[in-house]
Design an enzyme around this catalytic site. Structure first.
Site, short mmCIF file in Angstrom:
data_model
loop_
_atom_site.label_atom_id
_atom_site.label_comp_id
_atom_site.label_asym_id
_atom_site.label_seq_id
_atom_site.Cartn_x
_atom_site.Cartn_y
_atom_site.Cartn_z
N GLY A 148 17.62 -7.12 28.58
CA GLY A 148 16.40 -6.71 27.88
C GLY A 148 15.22 -7.64 28.04
O GLY A 148 14.12 -7.35 27.57
N THR A 171 2.90 7.58 8.09
CA THR A 171 3.81 8.70 7.79
C THR A 171 3.05 9.92 7.29
O THR A 171 3.64 10.97 7.06
CB THR A 171 4.84 8.30 6.73
OG1 THR A 171 4.14 7.86 5.56
CG2 THR A 171 5.73 7.16 7.22
N ALA A 172 1.73 9.79 7.08
CA ALA A 172 0.83 10.88 6.64
C ALA A 172 1.10 11.36 5.22
O ALA A 172 0.51 12.35 4.78
CB ALA A 172 0.87 12.07 7.61
N GLY A 173 1.95 10.66 4.48
CA GLY A 173 2.26 11.06 3.10
C GLY A 173 1.04 10.97 2.20
O GLY A 173 0.69 11.93 1.50
N ASP A 190 -8.46 5.33 -0.34
CA ASP A 190 -8.12 4.25 -1.28
C ASP A 190 -9.33 3.34 -1.45
O ASP A 190 -10.29 3.41 -0.68
CB ASP A 190 -6.90 3.44 -0.82
CG ASP A 190 -7.04 2.91 0.60
OD1 ASP A 190 -8.18 2.63 1.01
OD2 ASP A 190 -6.02 2.79 1.30
N LYS A 220 -5.49 5.55 -5.45
CA LYS A 220 -4.05 5.76 -5.49
C LYS A 220 -3.34 4.53 -6.06
O LYS A 220 -3.82 3.41 -5.89
CB LYS A 220 -3.51 6.09 -4.10
CG LYS A 220 -3.57 4.94 -3.12
CD LYS A 220 -3.03 5.32 -1.77
CE LYS A 220 -3.22 4.15 -0.80
NZ LYS A 220 -3.19 4.50 0.57
N HIS A 253 -7.41 -3.48 10.79
CA HIS A 253 -7.05 -3.03 9.45
C HIS A 253 -7.91 -3.71 8.38
O HIS A 253 -8.28 -3.10 7.38
CB HIS A 253 -5.56 -3.29 9.20
CG HIS A 253 -5.06 -2.70 7.93
ND1 HIS A 253 -5.14 -1.35 7.65
CD2 HIS A 253 -4.49 -3.27 6.83
CE1 HIS A 253 -4.63 -1.12 6.45
NE2 HIS A 253 -4.23 -2.27 5.93
N GLN A 288 -0.06 -6.69 7.63
CA GLN A 288 0.43 -7.85 6.88
C GLN A 288 -0.58 -8.99 7.03
O GLN A 288 -0.35 -9.97 7.71
CB GLN A 288 1.81 -8.27 7.38
CG GLN A 288 2.85 -7.16 7.24
CD GLN A 288 4.17 -7.53 7.90
OE1 GLN A 288 4.79 -8.51 7.55
NE2 GLN A 288 4.58 -6.74 8.88
#
Length: 324
Positions: A32, A220-222, A166, A189, A124, A91
């Site tokens: 690998g 995850t689009a939640g 948010d 939220k 981010h 993070q």
């Protein structure tokens, strides 16, 4: 690879000469380990490595650093990492005891591998630029999104409202709202744990509005699908989303397809999967024209921040958006 080829093609268009990708190979040993070999002479050249550190994040990160080391040892004049998506950026601070700040750690690793400049898009958090001790050019997707919105909603611009999913993303949403001259609202939220949303509240009046949710990452689009439902419950007419990085892991594509959202627009900063391309309500806007011009500007020593202006970006995307 598709994005790298598209960037090279756009640069050929801008410069009027054929710009090709450097001939190289990236292979794995049986255990690998990653092996890289560059087949062309790069001595004294200004090198740009295009590699988003998306899934598989660790493999992509190691490939990038090993490639940078190979170029540095081959006497390249300067090595610039073009990271359309900078992984590990979430993070960026310690929210609990005994947790890492991986954004800083990855910044140290990239600098240590011989990279002398970073070109990325929609970090981010803007302060991540300060984690690097080398120049960082952070491009924004909002000027491209503004062109797309003006083209898609040209007859209904007065009905638009930009929504931040948010409180942390308000600056990003405000920037886009200013570009398209529309009001702003926020979906507040409360998270119980990562990936799970407990409660949502809409701040602002969205009644009768076409809501455009703006964010940097859709994982995850939640949150996104729940925010769309909450907006419709609060009287919104339609909900569309503009997200820079379509991470789209796990059930994300399926969630978006079955959600109340009319459309989700993402960029190609992360290579879209076959499922994303097939989804009827997901659209992809290209970033290659912007990255190609940014790379040329860095190479020429001219302004990169000029690409934040519609006057500069409009002509680059001319063939795509007639309205611009």
């Amino acid at each position: 690879m598709p994005l790298a080829k598209a960037i090279a093609r756009r640069m050929s268009l801008h410069r009027g000469v054929n710009v090709g990708l450097v001939d190289a190979r990236v292979e794995r040993f049986n255990d690998g380990e990653i092996f890289v070999e560059v087949y062309e002479n790069v001595r004294g050249e200004d090198m740009f490595i295009i590699q988003p550190t998306s899934n598989p994040a660790n493999d992509n990160l190691m490939e990038l650093m090993i490639m940078a080391d190979a170029l540095r040892r081959s006497s390249a004049a300067r090595v610039t990492a073009v990271l359309p998506y900078f992984g590990y950026a979430r993070q960026d601070r310690r929210t609990k005891a005994r947790t890492p700040i991986t954004a800083k750690m990855v910044a140290n690793m990239l600098t240590g591998s011989g990279i002398e400049r970073i070109l990325t898009m929609d970090l981010h958090a803007a302060q991540i630029q300060g984690f690097f001790d080398i120049p960082v050019d952070n491009l924004y997707a909002s000027p491209i999104f503004a062109l797309d919105i003006k083209d898609t909603f040209k007859d209904r611009m007065d009905e638009l409202m930009v929504v931040s999913p948010d409180v942390g993303g308000v600056a990003r949403a405000r920037e886009l709202a200013k570009r398209i001259n529309s009001p702003l609202s926020i979906v507040d939220k409360r998270r119980e744990k990562a990936g799970e949303v407990a409660e949502m509240t809409v701040i602002g009046d969205v009644k009768g509005k076409i809501c455009l949710i703006v964010d940097d990452i859709c994982d995850t689009a939640g949150t996104l699908c729940k925010a769309a439902e909450v907006l419709l419950e609060n009287g919104a007419k339609e909900v569309h989303s503009y997200i820079t990085h379509g991470v789209m892991s796990g059930p994300a594509v399926e969630r978006v397809e079955n959600s109340v959202m009319k459309s989700l627009v993402i960029t190609d900063s992360i290579a879209p999967t076959a499922a994303i391309k097939k989804a009827p309500n997901i659209r992809i806007v290209p970033t290659a024209p912007m990255f190609a011009q940014a790379i040329l500007n860095i190479w020429n020593g001219t302004s990169v921040s000029s690409l934040f202006e519609a006057e500069t970006l409009g002509p680059i995307y001319d063939g795509m958006y007639a309205a611009s």
